[in-house]
Design a protein around this motif. Structure first.
Motif, mmCIF file in Angstrom:
data_model
loop_
_atom_site.group_PDB
_atom_site.id
_atom_site.type_symbol
_atom_site.label_atom_id
_atom_site.label_comp_id
_atom_site.label_asym_id
_atom_site.label_seq_id
_atom_site.Cartn_x
_atom_site.Cartn_y
_atom_site.Cartn_z
ATOM 1 N N HIS A 296 22.042 14.433 -1.488
ATOM 2 C CA HIS A 296 21.087 14.246 -2.364
ATOM 3 C C HIS A 296 21.506 14.476 -3.870
ATOM 4 O O HIS A 296 20.679 14.384 -4.633
ATOM 5 N N ALA A 297 22.778 14.536 -4.076
ATOM 6 C CA ALA A 297 23.389 14.638 -5.245
ATOM 7 C C ALA A 297 23.762 13.208 -6.069
ATOM 8 O O ALA A 297 23.713 12.327 -5.253
ATOM 9 N N ASP A 298 23.543 13.339 -7.193
ATOM 10 C CA ASP A 298 23.919 11.908 -7.868
ATOM 11 C C ASP A 298 22.799 11.018 -7.536
ATOM 12 O O ASP A 298 23.056 9.830 -6.932
ATOM 13 N N PRO A 299 21.376 11.236 -7.586
ATOM 14 C CA PRO A 299 20.507 10.286 -7.233
ATOM 15 C C PRO A 299 20.373 8.827 -8.189
ATOM 16 O O PRO A 299 20.968 8.832 -9.393
ATOM 17 N N PRO A 300 19.916 7.830 -7.624
ATOM 18 C CA PRO A 300 19.895 6.631 -8.622
ATOM 19 C C PRO A 300 18.973 7.133 -9.468
ATOM 20 O O PRO A 300 18.385 7.740 -9.559
ATOM 21 N N PRO A 301 19.019 6.221 -10.659
ATOM 22 C CA PRO A 301 18.071 6.298 -11.721
ATOM 23 C C PRO A 301 16.798 5.817 -11.526
ATOM 24 O O PRO A 301 16.499 5.132 -10.311
#
Length: 107
Positions: free
Chosen positions: A69-74
């Motif tokens: 769940h790291a670095d989610p989309p914008p």
């Protein structure tokens, strides 16, 4: 998980799933997962199968969960909030000798 993806973001969303690390596959109790593409509408469905609720809960507290769940989309990649639903199988039947068809790529 039901994830509404904004129009124009479908390809990027699918690419993220296809290229992810999938570190959860090594965790105790993990049985499998599918990401379902909508045939109508904009809601993708992510189904993850666990041996038990306890195994699922252990995953949600693991480093693998944080990594997934790291670095989610914008925010603009989504048409609305995702919805987590937890279900338990109480009935199941498959045709003898049949397997799930292979995932098909987007035309």
């Amino acid at each position: 998980n039901r994830i509404p993806v904004a129009k124009g973001w479908e390809e990027a969303f699918e690419r993220r799933w296809l290229n992810r690390k999938w570190s959860l596959v090594t965790l105790p109790g993990f049985l499998g997962t599918e990401v379902l593409r909508p045939m109508k509408g904009d809601v993708y469905v992510v189904q993850t199968h666990w041996r038990s609720m306890k195994d699922f809960e252990r995953w949600t507290k693991s480093a693998a969960f944080g990594e997934a769940h790291a670095d989610p989309p914008p925010r603009e990649a989504f048409a609305g909030p995702n919805a987590l639903e937890i279900h338990e199988v109480f009935a199941s039947k498959r045709a003898a000798g049949r397997r799930h068809p292979r995932a098909k790529s987007r035309p």
